[in-house]
Design a protein around this motif. Structure first.
Motif, PDB file in Angstrom:
ATOM      1  N   CYS A  32       0.829  -1.203   0.000  1.00 15.62           N
ATOM      2  CA  CYS A  32       0.000   0.000   0.000  1.00 15.62           C
ATOM      3  C   CYS A  32       0.868   1.259   0.000  1.00 15.62           C
ATOM      4  CB  CYS A  32      -0.913  -0.031   1.229  1.00 15.62           C
ATOM      5  SG  CYS A  32      -2.061   1.347   1.339  1.00 15.62           S
ATOM      6  N   ASP A  33       0.695   2.089  -1.039  1.00 17.05           N
ATOM      7  CA  ASP A  33       1.387   3.376  -1.099  1.00 17.05           C
ATOM      8  C   ASP A  33       2.869   3.218  -0.786  1.00 17.05           C
ATOM      9  OD1 ASP A  33      -0.921   5.652  -1.312  1.00 17.05           O
ATOM     10  OD2 ASP A  33      -1.621   3.901  -0.199  1.00 17.05           O
TER      11      ASP A  33
ATOM     12  N   SER B  64      -3.958  13.814   1.452  1.00 19.42           N
ATOM     13  CA  SER B  64      -4.492  14.523   0.290  1.00 19.42           C
ATOM     14  C   SER B  64      -5.076  15.862   0.729  1.00 19.42           C
ATOM     15  CB  SER B  64      -5.573  13.687  -0.394  1.00 19.42           C
ATOM     16  OG  SER B  64      -6.746  13.618   0.414  1.00 19.42           O
TER      17      SER B  64
ATOM     18  N   THR C 124      -8.480  15.310   2.195  1.00 19.89           N
ATOM     19  CA  THR C 124      -8.471  14.889   3.594  1.00 19.89           C
ATOM     20  C   THR C 124      -8.251  16.075   4.515  1.00 19.89           C
ATOM     21  OG1 THR C 124      -7.700  12.645   3.092  1.00 19.89           O
ATOM     22  CG2 THR C 124      -7.261  13.477   5.305  1.00 19.89           C
TER      23      THR C 124
ATOM     24  N   GLY D  53      -3.400   5.602  -2.899  1.00 19.87           N
ATOM     25  CA  GLY D  53      -4.315   6.731  -2.903  1.00 19.87           C
ATOM     26  C   GLY D  53      -4.194   7.496  -4.207  1.00 19.87           C
TER      27      GLY D  53
ATOM     28  N   ASP E 284      -1.811  10.387  -3.927  1.00 22.88           N
ATOM     29  CA  ASP E 284      -0.547  10.153  -3.235  1.00 22.88           C
ATOM     30  C   ASP E 284       0.577  10.864  -3.983  1.00 22.88           C
ATOM     31  OD1 ASP E 284       1.703   9.261  -1.925  1.00 22.88           O
ATOM     32  OD2 ASP E 284       1.092   7.157  -1.870  1.00 22.88           O
TER      33      ASP E 284
ATOM     34  N   LEU F  79      -7.474   4.374  -4.825  1.00 22.56           N
ATOM     35  CA  LEU F  79      -8.527   4.814  -3.924  1.00 22.56           C
ATOM     36  C   LEU F  79      -8.742   6.321  -4.026  1.00 22.56           C
ATOM     37  CD1 LEU F  79      -7.732   2.702  -0.736  1.00 22.56           C
ATOM     38  CD2 LEU F  79      -8.896   2.042  -2.846  1.00 22.56           C
TER      39      LEU F  79
ATOM     40  N   ALA G  49      -7.884   9.698  -1.290  1.00 22.33           N
ATOM     41  CA  ALA G  49      -6.795   9.376  -0.362  1.00 22.33           C
ATOM     42  C   ALA G  49      -5.465   9.855  -0.908  1.00 22.33           C
ATOM     43  CB  ALA G  49      -6.737   7.875  -0.094  1.00 22.33           C
TER      44      ALA G  49
ATOM     45  N   PRO H 277      -4.158   5.863   3.077  1.00 23.51           N
ATOM     46  CA  PRO H 277      -5.587   5.556   2.891  1.00 23.51           C
ATOM     47  C   PRO H 277      -6.220   4.788   4.037  1.00 23.51           C
ATOM     48  CG  PRO H 277      -4.237   4.249   1.393  1.00 23.51           C
ATOM     49  CD  PRO H 277      -3.343   5.281   1.991  1.00 23.51           C
TER      50      PRO H 277
ATOM     51  N   GLU I 110      -7.262   7.804   5.836  1.00 22.78           N
ATOM     52  CA  GLU I 110      -7.995   8.820   5.091  1.00 22.78           C
ATOM     53  C   GLU I 110      -9.344   8.321   4.559  1.00 22.78           C
ATOM     54  OE1 GLU I 110      -5.384  11.498   2.571  1.00 22.78           O
ATOM     55  OE2 GLU I 110      -4.046   9.782   2.828  1.00 22.78           O
ATOM     56  N   THR I 111      -9.344   7.107   4.017  1.00 20.41           N
ATOM     57  CA  THR I 111     -10.576   6.513   3.477  1.00 20.41           C
ATOM     58  C   THR I 111     -10.702   5.091   4.027  1.00 20.41           C
ATOM     59  OG1 THR I 111      -9.361   5.861   1.476  1.00 20.41           O
ATOM     60  CG2 THR I 111     -10.591   7.937   1.380  1.00 20.41           C
TER      61      THR I 111
ATOM     62  N   PHE J 262     -10.723   1.409   2.056  1.00 21.56           N
ATOM     63  CA  PHE J 262      -9.542   0.566   2.235  1.00 21.56           C
ATOM     64  C   PHE J 262      -9.926  -0.813   2.752  1.00 21.56           C
ATOM     65  CE2 PHE J 262      -6.092  -1.254   4.688  1.00 21.56           C
ATOM     66  CZ  PHE J 262      -5.033  -1.182   3.795  1.00 21.56           C
TER      67      PHE J 262
END
Length: 226
Positions: free
Chosen positions: A83-84, A123, A126, A178, A181, A204, A207, A211, A214-215, A219
């Motif tokens: 992730c990211d 973000s 966010t 995200g 990102d 996503l 985000a 994430p 943020e979301t 997620f």
């Protein structure tokens, strides 16, 4: 590890979740300051809990650590969620920036680190619509041990190139990023995913780099589907 509390609590029936702190975070003392050491700590946590096979879910620095887990304990990793994060090492300018941040953190403490980092972590959506997320991230940064942060920055700076591992990954892999990102942009994560046989990619909306905070509902939905 606290950023994963909601995700761990919301796992589907039959799954156990573990969110260990990296050394220097969550009230733990600083450790050796390498991603291999971080991976060793994760494996020790799982060993103590009697867990053999597991899905490694890693975001940002956790993703770099997940690559180390996949290399060191591939027979135990039933799946990877990256992730990211990215497979490539830091470019020279990024290495220099981490060195400067580590020096400043040792000299001045956590201080202004949140002001320097938050714009890249979250973000704009966010920060505008979910100020409680920014407040939580700032609190996590402020609570970290300065020496632990400095060693983590150096671990990120000195991490190996994981690109050669991608084509050989044989476990199921989900790549998540995200849409906004700025640190691990979607195009870079897309290229990483394309190099992993059979991997899935989820982008996503809303985000940035975090994430899971943020979301969180989105997620968790893609995590549970995986």
């Amino acid at each position: 590890g606290g950023m994963w509390n909601r995700a761990v609590a919301g796992l589907p029936p039959g799954w156990r979740g573990f969110a260990p702190h990296f050394p220097g975070f969550g009230g733990t003392p600083p450790g050796a300051g390498s991603l291999d050491a971080f991976a060793g700590d994760v494996l020790a946590c799982l060993d103590a809990a009697g867990v053999n096979r597991f899905v490694a879910v890693g975001m940002s620095m956790g993703g770099y650590t997940a690559f180390r887990l996949a290399e060191r304990a591939s027979g135990r990793v039933a799946g990877l969620v990256l992730c990211d994060t990215r497979a490539a090492p830091d470019a020279p300018e990024a290495r220099a920036r981490r060195t400067a941040q580590a020096l400043a953190t040792r000299r001045d403490g956590i201080g202004g680190l949140a002001d320097a980092m938050v714009p890249g972590l979250l973000s704009q959506e966010t920060r505008r619509l979910r100020p409680q997320v920014e407040a939580a991230v700032r609190a996590m940064i402020a609570a970290a041990d300065p020496e632990g942060v400095a060693r983590a920055l150096e671990a990120l700076r000195d991490r190996p190139d994981s690109t050669p591992l991608l084509a050989g990954l044989r476990m199921p892999v989900l790549a998540v990023v995200g849409q906004s990102d700025a640190l691990s942009p979607p195009d870079e994560v897309r290229r990483m995913a394309a190099a992993i046989p059979g991997s899935r990619l989820e982008v996503l909306p809303g985000a940035g780099h975090l994430p899971v905070l943020e979301t969180p509902d989105t997620f968790q939905a893609v995590l549970h589907a995986f």
